[in-house]
Scaffold this motif. Structure first.
Motif, PDB file in Angstrom:
ATOM      1  N   PRO A   1       0.803  -1.224   0.000  1.00  0.00           N
ATOM      2  CA  PRO A   1       0.000   0.000   0.000  1.00  0.00           C
ATOM      3  C   PRO A   1       0.839   1.280   0.000  1.00  0.00           C
ATOM      4  O   PRO A   1       0.432   2.303  -0.580  1.00  0.00           O
TER       5      PRO A   1
ATOM      6  N   LYS B   1     -10.104   0.700   0.547  1.00  0.00           N
ATOM      7  CA  LYS B   1     -11.036   0.099  -0.401  1.00  0.00           C
ATOM      8  C   LYS B   1     -10.362  -1.027  -1.196  1.00  0.00           C
ATOM      9  O   LYS B   1     -10.964  -2.068  -1.467  1.00  0.00           O
ATOM     10  N   LYS B   2      -9.110  -0.820  -1.564  1.00  0.00           N
ATOM     11  CA  LYS B   2      -8.378  -1.798  -2.375  1.00  0.00           C
ATOM     12  C   LYS B   2      -7.923  -2.990  -1.542  1.00  0.00           C
ATOM     13  O   LYS B   2      -7.939  -4.131  -2.021  1.00  0.00           O
ATOM     14  N   TRP B   3      -7.522  -2.752  -0.309  1.00  0.00           N
ATOM     15  CA  TRP B   3      -7.088  -3.832   0.581  1.00  0.00           C
ATOM     16  C   TRP B   3      -8.146  -4.027   1.675  1.00  0.00           C
ATOM     17  O   TRP B   3      -9.049  -4.803   1.503  1.00  0.00           O
TER      18      TRP B   3
ATOM     19  N   TYR C   1       2.028   1.725  -3.490  1.00  0.00           N
ATOM     20  CA  TYR C   1       0.845   2.104  -4.284  1.00  0.00           C
ATOM     21  C   TYR C   1       0.557   3.595  -4.143  1.00  0.00           C
ATOM     22  O   TYR C   1       0.353   4.300  -5.137  1.00  0.00           O
TER      23      TYR C   1
ATOM     24  N   LYS D   1      -7.870   6.977  -8.134  1.00  0.00           N
ATOM     25  CA  LYS D   1      -7.613   5.559  -7.928  1.00  0.00           C
ATOM     26  C   LYS D   1      -8.311   5.096  -6.648  1.00  0.00           C
ATOM     27  O   LYS D   1      -8.656   5.895  -5.785  1.00  0.00           O
ATOM     28  N   GLU D   2      -8.485   3.768  -6.533  1.00  0.00           N
ATOM     29  CA  GLU D   2      -9.072   3.227  -5.308  1.00  0.00           C
ATOM     30  C   GLU D   2      -8.228   3.606  -4.097  1.00  0.00           C
ATOM     31  O   GLU D   2      -6.995   3.571  -4.155  1.00  0.00           O
ATOM     32  N   THR D   3      -8.881   3.974  -3.009  1.00  0.00           N
ATOM     33  CA  THR D   3      -8.166   4.263  -1.777  1.00  0.00           C
ATOM     34  C   THR D   3      -7.644   2.959  -1.171  1.00  0.00           C
ATOM     35  O   THR D   3      -8.115   1.864  -1.512  1.00  0.00           O
ATOM     36  N   VAL D   4      -6.672   3.082  -0.274  1.00  0.00           N
ATOM     37  CA  VAL D   4      -6.022   1.895   0.281  1.00  0.00           C
ATOM     38  C   VAL D   4      -7.017   1.002   1.026  1.00  0.00           C
ATOM     39  O   VAL D   4      -7.028  -0.215   0.856  1.00  0.00           O
TER      40      VAL D   4
END
Length: 319
Positions: free
Chosen positions: A30, A97-99, A33, A92-95
């Protein structure tokens, strides 16, 4: 003095080569990212810009701390996105949301620690002042975030309360970035303090502009969904100003059980009814002028020109 093109290239190179520990991947991916998706890099650019007023080249004594400022800012974004439940950051997807939220909390924590390691690269003869400034600022940012969350649970917020909140949450880190560049460059105390005031007022202008763009900006340019403050019931500058001007029903609209689109449309109509967009632009201009006045007091013509260009570039997005 160092040319702006050289500063921009130094920042680009700094963040294209920044590295984190490889393992465990679930903790550090993250971080990589968030660095990769970029941003304005406002804080390191300001730190390097101020440093460049007193020096002709960059070394690790300033590049490390400048990177630390951005790493710390990125840590606050990771945690802010969890609290706001924001799905996008810079398009971009927030952390979280992505993880997951748990991953985002822990990755944010390690990013804060990493920031301190980079700030500690300041020269030994300035390190005490630099760490004191940064630690004070870091605590103030947390104070501001708490006020911001508290405001979600009250009917009304005064403009004085709002400005105190954004002063802590946003402006102090930008002010810190300016002063840190001056401290590491061994500028006299009165000049460093004047540059802090420049950064502080610039930070206020930046946050009011951000509030404005959250409602009136272009999502493709802004990098996150328009109307997020409204959907989350935040007391933005626009909301506080509309309440000051007597717009009826904003607090109720923010709390109403409406779809996001309906809530945004309802609140935007109330904003427009009392012309807060124009007020926001005027306020951004006022803080911009105060920042320039602070810079003019402590810099010569060449330095003032550099800082004016920096400030102009930052607020042009709301003109």
């Amino acid at each position: 003095m160092i040319a702006q093109e050289t500063i921009d290239e130094a920042v680009r190179r700094l963040f294209s080569t920044i590295e984190f520990t490889q393992e465990p991947e679930g903790l550090y991916d993250p971080l990589r990212y968030m660095v990769a998706i970029g941003g304005k890099r406002l804080r390191p650019k300001l730190c390097l810009t101020v440093y460049s007023l007193f020096n002709d080249s960059f070394g690790p004594e300033i590049l490390g701390p400048a990177a630390g400022l951005e790493v710390f800012h990125t840590f606050t974004l990771i945690h802010d996105d969890i609290m706001d439940r924001s799905p996008l950051r810079r398009g971009k997807e927030t952390v979280w949301k992505k993880w997951s939220a748990d991953t985002a909390i822990l990755s944010g924590d390690v990013m804060c620690i990493d920031a301190y390691k980079r700030i500690a690269q300041a020269p030994e003869n300035t390190l005490g002042d630099v760490l004191d400034l940064f630690s004070t600022t870091a605590a103030q940012v947390c104070d501001g975030q708490q006020y911001d969350m508290d405001f979600e649970h009250v009917k009304a917020v005064t403009m004085r309360e709002y400005l105190k909140m954004i002063g802590l949450k946003t402006a102090v880190l930008i002010a810190c970035s300016a002063k840190m560049g001056a401290l590491i460059a061994h500028a006299p105390a009165e000049i460093a303090d004047g540059l802090y005031n420049y950064g502080y007022n610039l930070g206020l202008a930046f946050q009011v502009a951000d509030d404005y763009l959250d409602a009136y900006g272009d999502e493709k340019v802004f990098g996150k969904p328009i109307g997020g403050d409204i959907v989350n019931g935040k007391k933005s500058w626009l909301t506080v100003r509309a309440m000051e001007k007597g717009a009826k029903g904003i607090a109720e609209a923010l709390e109403a059980d409406l779809s996001p689109a309906e809530k945004i449309a309802t609140v935007m109509d109330l904003y427009d009814s009392v012309h807060v967009a124009e007020d926001a632009r005027e306020t951004v201009a006022r803080f911009h002028e105060k920042a320039l006045a602070a810079a003019e007091k402590v810099t010569g013509i060449a330095g003032y020109t550099v800082l004016k260009r920096f400030a102009d570039d930052l607020v042009d997005r709301v003109k």
